[in-house]
Design a protein around this motif. Structure first.
Motif, PDB file in Angstrom:
ATOM      1  N   PHE A  63     -67.480 -11.015  54.198  1.00 26.31           N
ATOM      2  CA  PHE A  63     -68.488 -11.413  53.503  1.00 26.31           C
ATOM      3  C   PHE A  63     -69.480 -12.791  53.766  1.00 26.31           C
ATOM      4  O   PHE A  63     -70.895 -12.761  54.353  1.00 26.31           O
ATOM      5  CB  PHE A  63     -68.359 -11.322  52.099  1.00 26.31           C
ATOM      6  N   ALA A  64     -68.446 -13.825  54.138  1.00 29.12           N
ATOM      7  CA  ALA A  64     -69.329 -14.967  54.301  1.00 29.12           C
ATOM      8  C   ALA A  64     -69.979 -14.732  55.788  1.00 29.12           C
ATOM      9  O   ALA A  64     -70.256 -15.614  56.045  1.00 29.12           O
ATOM     10  CB  ALA A  64     -67.848 -16.052  54.525  1.00 29.12           C
ATOM     11  N   GLU A  65     -68.514 -14.287  56.883  1.00 31.48           N
ATOM     12  CA  GLU A  65     -69.023 -14.251  58.250  1.00 31.48           C
ATOM     13  C   GLU A  65     -70.386 -13.689  58.220  1.00 31.48           C
ATOM     14  O   GLU A  65     -71.672 -13.750  59.252  1.00 31.48           O
ATOM     15  CB  GLU A  65     -68.246 -13.839  59.126  1.00 31.48           C
ATOM     16  N   ARG A  66     -70.634 -12.299  58.074  1.00 31.59           N
ATOM     17  CA  ARG A  66     -72.122 -11.796  57.957  1.00 31.59           C
ATOM     18  C   ARG A  66     -73.322 -11.685  57.013  1.00 31.59           C
ATOM     19  O   ARG A  66     -74.288 -12.160  57.604  1.00 31.59           O
ATOM     20  CB  ARG A  66     -71.495 -10.284  57.128  1.00 31.59           C
ATOM     21  N   SER A 104     -73.101 -15.288  47.352  1.00 26.17           N
ATOM     22  CA  SER A 104     -71.389 -14.696  46.328  1.00 26.17           C
ATOM     23  C   SER A 104     -71.386 -13.072  46.455  1.00 26.17           C
ATOM     24  O   SER A 104     -72.367 -12.767  46.061  1.00 26.17           O
ATOM     25  CB  SER A 104     -71.422 -15.449  45.198  1.00 26.17           C
ATOM     26  N   THR A 105     -70.268 -12.422  45.893  1.00 26.07           N
ATOM     27  CA  THR A 105     -70.375 -11.402  45.601  1.00 26.07           C
ATOM     28  C   THR A 105     -69.236 -10.984  44.066  1.00 26.07           C
ATOM     29  O   THR A 105     -68.732 -12.275  44.035  1.00 26.07           O
ATOM     30  CB  THR A 105     -69.441 -10.262  46.302  1.00 26.07           C
ATOM     31  N   PRO A 106     -69.471 -10.042  43.137  1.00 29.31           N
ATOM     32  CA  PRO A 106     -69.125 -10.399  41.816  1.00 29.31           C
ATOM     33  C   PRO A 106     -68.208  -9.664  41.769  1.00 29.31           C
ATOM     34  O   PRO A 106     -67.998  -8.542  42.770  1.00 29.31           O
ATOM     35  CB  PRO A 106     -70.497  -9.441  41.119  1.00 29.31           C
ATOM     36  N   SER A 165     -64.578 -13.491  42.633  1.00 27.84           N
ATOM     37  CA  SER A 165     -64.963 -13.213  43.472  1.00 27.84           C
ATOM     38  C   SER A 165     -64.785 -12.683  45.139  1.00 27.84           C
ATOM     39  O   SER A 165     -63.820 -13.862  45.605  1.00 27.84           O
ATOM     40  CB  SER A 165     -66.620 -14.750  43.515  1.00 27.84           C
ATOM     41  N   ARG A 166     -65.305 -12.088  45.730  1.00 33.26           N
ATOM     42  CA  ARG A 166     -64.820 -12.039  46.972  1.00 33.26           C
ATOM     43  C   ARG A 166     -65.294 -12.489  48.060  1.00 33.26           C
ATOM     44  O   ARG A 166     -64.887 -11.810  49.120  1.00 33.26           O
ATOM     45  CB  ARG A 166     -64.733 -10.000  47.292  1.00 33.26           C
TER      46      ARG A 166
END
Length: 529
Positions: free
Chosen positions: A395-398, A478-480, A508-509
């Protein structure tokens, strides 16, 4: 093998059910999509990209040496272009081809509904659904291993001597392609070797045909490496060099490692993982329950109709291969991190053996009830396991790649994040050089990965810019969590559930920030509209 009075009617039903199975498996892939994760798939991507430009351009590293993985990726990139989905497509097709071969093979020996059920149960296992949407050697190895298995089984049941030779020749060739995908498929060589020594089901000379098929493909591969890399054994040298740089995380006995696996002893840790990982749903618990019930009900099973016993002759080959593969993988990978996908192939053969065993006993009411309950439990736990799994580990890299496309200026981050995000930025049409891992100067953009599953503090920025008091946060990402509120708080505070497991549900993922390092000066950019 099953026969019907109206072969044409059965053919149409086979085609219809096959289409439904493939469509169902494709739907599961869509729901469980993972994509590029920047691990082993980076090796396969770099190898495939190099091979897409020249068939003889073999890069260093194990990615280019596993030809059954890297060459389909090269073909996909060459035809469809350099995209993330083109990198993943060969794994998806390998998985759908495995579903096809499984259904058609089972349909030769059992009723069509009984062929659909195990096919879809395997396709729905979290480890299968998620791994089939990554560029991984596991799916290629599985497909070729499955083909080799069913060809050998067909040879066992075939009465034509010449056809037996051809089938075993093909089985050996398929096993060689599985070996070209990953080396743990050497377990199939042990499996056939045991059959040769025992003279199981075939004259020993027929087993020699499988050796001819295997050695023929391996020889062709050695000739390719001799011509392209100048070393016929380049693959094996690369494998040994890679293994010398990997090791399993050392933890005290009876504790959990960073992947959530209970660790006791290296050789038995994988088998603990089989019954404790959500990646397999409840399959191995149901398998253990079946073994216990089979022992308890052994007298009642003496009533089994003779017609149903025909399925039993296929149990031993599948069960033996599953056991041999699982034990071999545990020994061969004893020094490496424990991943569920390494045991995907043994799980397949255990499921096939279980399916044949239960099919042969569906005439008995107590086994019908067990089968119905087992199917229900396995479907529920498999879907639950896929939901729990982290299907967006990058997620962070995207998010970083998307931010780089918006700001169009150099962004500083840590090395691990930059390494993977550069690939995502390349696929988005940006310049990978825009993301760097050098310390940022005043006024520069810096991307901080604050948290994320499987991303310990080592992957967070350690630069001095963290201490600046006047830095400006331009964007937060962030992701829930999957579970929030009181239930999430209760699980996160539980001492029973391992932290590596509870964090998948309650944390959070991914959490990151894009920061303008202070002092920003008059030329500081603001977040784009």
């Amino acid at each position: 093998m099953l026969t019907e009075k109206n072969p044409s009617s059965r053919l149409w039903r086979v085609v219809l059910l096959l289409v439904l199975c493939v469509a169902g498996a494709a739907g599961l892939q869509t729901a469980a999509w993972v994509g590029f994760i920047g691990s082993d798939d980076m090796e396969y991507y770099l190898a495939g990209r190099a091979l897409s430009h020249s068939f003889w351009n073999v890069p260093d590293g194990f990615g280019g040496m596993r030809t059954a993985v890297s060459m389909p990726i090269a073909l996909s990139l060459r035809i469809l272009g350099d995209h993330e989905w083109a990198l993943i497509l060969p794994s998806c097709l390998y998985a759908l081809a495995t579903v096809t071969v499984t259904f058609l093979s089972l349909a030769r020996f059992v009723a069509l509904p009984a062929a659909v059920i195990p096919t879809m149960l395997f396709a729905s296992l979290p480890v299968m659904a998620t791994t089939s949407t990554m560029a991984a050697a596991d799916i290629a190895e599985l497909f070729w291993g499955v083909c080799g298995f069913w060809l050998a089984v067909e040879s066992l049941l075939c009465g034509d001597s010449r056809r037996q030779s051809g089938l075993m020749l093909g089985s050996g060739a398929c096993i060689a392609f599985a070996f070209a995908s990953r080396e743990t498929s050497a377990a199939m060589i042990i499996w056939l070797g045991a059959g040769f020594l025992l003279g199981y089901g075939l004259p020993r000379t027929k087993y020699l045909w499988s050796a001819v098929g295997f050695l023929g493909v391996v020889l062709l591969e050695c000739m390719y490496f001799a011509a392209s890399a100048g070393d016929p054994f380049a693959r094996f040298r690369a494998l040994l060099a890679t293994r010398s740089h990997v090791s399993r995380m050392a933890v005290p006995p009876f504790t959990f490692d960073d992947t959530g696996n209970l660790r006791v002893y290296d050789l038995i840790d994988p088998f603990i993982m089989l019954v404790s990982k959500h990646a397999f749903g409840a399959f191995y618990w149901l398998l253990l329950a079946l073994l216990v019930l089979a022992w308890c009900w052994r007298k009642r099973d003496s009533q089994l109709p003779v017609a149903r016993r025909q399925a039993d002759q296929l149990i031993v080959p599948a069960l033996a291969l599953g056991l041999i593969w699982a034990v071999f993988a545990a020994f061969a990978l004893a020094s490496m991190r424990i991943h569920a996908r390494y045991y995907l192939a043994p799980t397949y053969f255990f499921l096939v053996a279980t399916s044949f065993w239960l099919y042969g006993r569906l005439g008995l009411q107590h086994w019908r009830r067990f089968s119905l309950a087992a199917i229900t439990i396995l479907v529920f736990t498999s879907l639950l396991g896929t939901w729990v799994d982290n299907r967006n580990p990058r997620f962070a890299e995207r998010a970083l790649a998307d931010a780089a496309m918006r700001y169009r200026e150099t962004i500083h981050t840590d090395k691990a994040t930059a390494y993977v995000a550069a690939a995502f930025l390349h696929w988005r049409g940006g310049q990978p050089e825009q993301i760097v891992s050098t310390p940022p100067a005043a006024g520069a953009l810096s991307f901080h990965v604050r948290s994320g599953l499987g991303r310990p503090a080592a992957l967070r920025r350690e630069g001095a810019d963290d201490q600046r008091s006047n830095q400006v946060v331009l964007e937060r990402f962030s992701t829930p969590p999957l579970l929030g509120g009181g239930l999430g708080a209760a699980m996160s505070g539980s001492s029973v559930v391992p932290r590596a497991v509870s964090s998948k549900l309650t944390s959070s993922r991914g959490s990151a920030e894009l920061i303008r390092v202070g002092p920003s000066g008059d030329g500081a950019a603001t977040a784009p509209n």
